[in-house]
Design an enzyme around this catalytic site. Structure first.
Site, PDB file in Angstrom:
ATOM      1  N   LYS A 176      99.557 -65.728  94.212  1.00  0.00           N
ATOM      2  CA  LYS A 176     100.169 -66.736  94.888  1.00  0.00           C
ATOM      3  C   LYS A 176      99.619 -67.992  94.619  1.00  0.00           C
ATOM      4  CE  LYS A 176     100.701 -69.559  98.431  1.00  0.00           C
ATOM      5  NZ  LYS A 176     101.292 -70.773  97.717  1.00  0.00           N
ATOM      6  N   GLU A 251      86.765 -68.239 100.714  1.00  0.00           N
ATOM      7  CA  GLU A 251      86.083 -69.492 100.462  1.00  0.00           C
ATOM      8  C   GLU A 251      86.619 -70.891 101.058  1.00  0.00           C
ATOM      9  OE1 GLU A 251      83.391 -69.541  98.788  1.00  0.00           O
ATOM     10  OE2 GLU A 251      83.244 -67.637  97.953  1.00  0.00           O
ATOM     11  N   CYS A 285      85.568 -78.369  96.908  1.00  0.00           N
ATOM     12  CA  CYS A 285      84.785 -77.899  98.343  1.00  0.00           C
ATOM     13  C   CYS A 285      83.162 -78.327  98.050  1.00  0.00           C
ATOM     14  CB  CYS A 285      84.845 -76.347  98.271  1.00  0.00           C
ATOM     15  SG  CYS A 285      86.297 -75.650  97.685  1.00  0.00           S
ATOM     16  N   GLU A 387      85.693 -82.458 107.065  1.00  0.00           N
ATOM     17  CA  GLU A 387      86.068 -82.428 105.669  1.00  0.00           C
ATOM     18  C   GLU A 387      86.970 -83.368 105.419  1.00  0.00           C
ATOM     19  OE1 GLU A 387      87.334 -78.889 103.847  1.00  0.00           O
ATOM     20  OE2 GLU A 387      86.014 -79.335 102.237  1.00  0.00           O
TER      21      GLU A 387
HETATM   22  C1  UN1 Z   1      85.891 -75.757  94.591  1.00  0.00           C
HETATM   23  O1  UN1 Z   1      85.681 -76.952  94.779  1.00  0.00           O
HETATM   24  O2  UN1 Z   1      86.466 -75.054  95.132  1.00  0.00           O
HETATM   25  O3  UN1 Z   1      80.733 -75.954  91.440  1.00  0.00           O
HETATM   26  C2  UN1 Z   1      85.136 -75.083  93.463  1.00  0.00           C
HETATM   27  C3  UN1 Z   1      81.775 -76.770  91.112  1.00  0.00           C
HETATM   28  C4  UN1 Z   1      82.725 -76.133  90.360  1.00  0.00           C
HETATM   29  C5  UN1 Z   1      83.743 -75.379  91.365  1.00  0.00           C
HETATM   30  C6  UN1 Z   1      84.294 -75.863  92.613  1.00  0.00           C
HETATM   31  N1  UN1 Z   1      82.201 -75.468  89.347  1.00  0.00           N
HETATM   32  O4  UN1 Z   1      82.023 -78.007  91.670  1.00  0.00           O
END
Ligand code: UN1
Length: 497
Positions: A176, A251, A285, A387
């Site tokens: 999804k 995650e 993230c 965040e």
């Molecule tokens: C994410 O922001 O969920 O390390 C992944 C990084 C990328 C992946 C980010 N290769 O910034």
């Protein structure tokens, strides 16, 4: 219009949702640009997809891993051949600049080649038995149907991080995708189908978290849920998986820090922070959202980074000269603007650049905001703790290295951190003592490579890692096998004493 209508992919066929409803996907840099119309699916569509995946699992798990790998090699070659159109479309649906969407597609290509290679490895081990004429080994076994709930910030890379290792281990998949970025997953799944992934092995159902994500998580025949998104939603996913002991790989959020020591190469540290904070409009993230500087270099760093941030060219990411795109949607823009207000009202925080929505001309058609930096941010402030997921950087300061480590760890999250220093001892101490899943020395907090485990500690994750061979542990379970060829009964722990 017909060429803009995209369907679900179930059991090797492109099909409409049972609901008969659709939703639009528009370009966040120019809302006049309709990227596509997608299926607003429901629990019936999810059931069909899980049925197809359960049926296909019976055969796919028995396909020799090197054969599964050969298909993945072809998928990787095709994604490489289609890298440019896939990236262009990704910028249109997600907004990040074209150099970055090329990077995103490349990350999917890298992951697919990497996992294709696992076809001829997928190593288990052999180990001696404590008894004579007995052979012991371990093999990986697949789990069954895997359900993926994927985010909009890495529209193809993250779906590939989940799909390729799952398929390599012999599982089947229902994805999804995020409602803001379904086209990139349509592209990936189309390529997988055309290059030989059999019907039912990969399935795609578009729609909202409530009407597609929930039934997927609740379905008893789904054995693994892999989710990337906020910590708040991740907690609910985990709770929903618990009653049936469904594996959940989560995650989640981050509040990543860059530490700048007084002995750092300041220009390099500023380059790192600028890229870490404003790359992907801060919507990673792994984004750098806290910058902490030694008091002796603080003013210099603030001046250099705010001058540079103010000059970043913000606009439509399809223009190669643009350095930062829009926020992904109205909600995200509103969240960012509300945090900017919170920052402006925090007692003591000082806005040094940005702080406004960008309007006028083409900006009126998108969700643009200025790269924003607050200085004098302290550990009690909300902009330090929460965040934001946007182009907002909070700068704080410290006097001693010990204080810097304490500040770095002062967050419920634990995804990524960086230190800029020329002192190798401090680099190693920080590497050891900062509690994160990713750590960088003289490099920004973003930019993980696919052959290293990816994930975080504390409230960022629940102990799993994506990418690298670590991903195989999410999508397989160990089976320990012992073969006794002595011809007699040998009782472990008893007969060999
Ligand atoms: C994410 O922001 O969920 O390390 C992944 C990084 C990328 C992946 C980010 N290769 O910034």
């Amino acid at each position: 219009m017909a060429d803009k209508l995209f369907k679900n992919f179930i059991n090797g066929e492109w099909v409409e949702s049972k609901s008969g409803e659709t939703f639009e996907n528009r370009n966040p840099a120019d809302t006049d640009d309709l990227v596509g119309v997608f299926q607003k699916s429901n629990a019936d569509d999810v059931k069909d997809a899980v049925d197809a995946a359960s049926e296909a699992y019976k055969k796919w798990r028995l396909v020799p891993a090197p054969k599964r790998g050969e298909i993945l090699y072809r998928v990787a070659n095709r994604l490489l051949a289609e890298k440019e159109p896939c990236s262009q479309e990704m910028t249109r649906e997600m907004g990040k600049v074209i150099a970055e969407t090329r990077g995103d597609t490349q990350e999917a290509i890298d992951m697919t080649y990497y996992m294709a290679g696992e076809g001829r490895r997928l190593f288990g081990m052999t180990t001696p038995s404590e008894m004579p004429s007995k052979f012991c080994m371990t093999v990986r076994q697949p789990l069954g149907v895997c359900g993926f709930i994927t985010p909009w910030n890495f529209p193809m890379a993250i779906p590939s991080w989940k799909s390729m290792p799952a398929l390599m281990c012999g599982n089947t998949v229902v994805i999804k995708p995020a409602t803001d970025t379904p086209k990139s997953v349509v592209n990936m799944v189309r390529v997988m189908h055309e290059e030989g992934i059999p019907p039912g092995v990969i399935n795609l159902v578009t729609g909202s978290g409530g009407s597609v994500g929930q039934p997927l998580i609740k379905n008893d025949r789904v054995r693994v849920i892999s989710f990337t998104g906020s910590t708040e939603v991740g907690r609910k996913v985990s709770e929903s998986c618990a009653p049936t002991f469904k594996h959940a790989c989560l995650e989640m959020g981050g509040k990543n820090v860059e530490i700048v020591m007084d002995d750092a190469d300041i220009d390099l540290a500023v380059d790192g922070a600028l890229w870490g904070a404003f790359g992907t409009t801060g919507q990673r993230c792994t984004a750098t959202s806290r910058l902490i500087c030694h008091k002796d270099v603080l003013d210099k760093v603030i001046k250099k980074i705010s001058d540079r941030a103010a000059k970043l060219k913000v606009g439509n990411g399809l223009d190669e000269s643009v350095q930062m795109g829009p926020c992904v949607n109205q909600d995200q823009l509103d969240t960012v603007l509300s945090y900017i207000e919170i920052g402006k009202n925090e007692d003591g925080a000082r806005l040094v650049t940005g702080g406004e929505r960008l309007t006028g001309g083409a900006y009126n058609k998108g969700y643009f905001v200025q790269p924003t930096i607050f200085a004098d941010v302290t550990q009690k402030m909300r902009i330090w703790k929460e965040e934001i997921f946007g182009p907002v950087l909070s700068i704080g300061t410290f006097s001693t290295f010990e204080e810097a480590i304490e500040m770095a760890n002062d967050t419920p999250y634990g995804l990524s951190a960086a230190i800029f220093t020329s002192d190798i001892k401090k680099a190693y101490i920080a590497m050891r003592d900062v509690n994160t899943g990713l750590f960088y020395v003289n490099a920004p907090t973003i930019g993980a490579e696919t052959h290293l485990p990816f994930g975080g500690t504390k409230e960022t994750g629940n102990g799993h890692r994506e990418a690298a061979t670590a991903a195989l542990d999410v999508f397989s379970e160990w089976k320990s096998i012992s073969v006794d060829f002595s011809g007699g009964l040998q009782r472990a722990q008893i007969d060999n004493q």
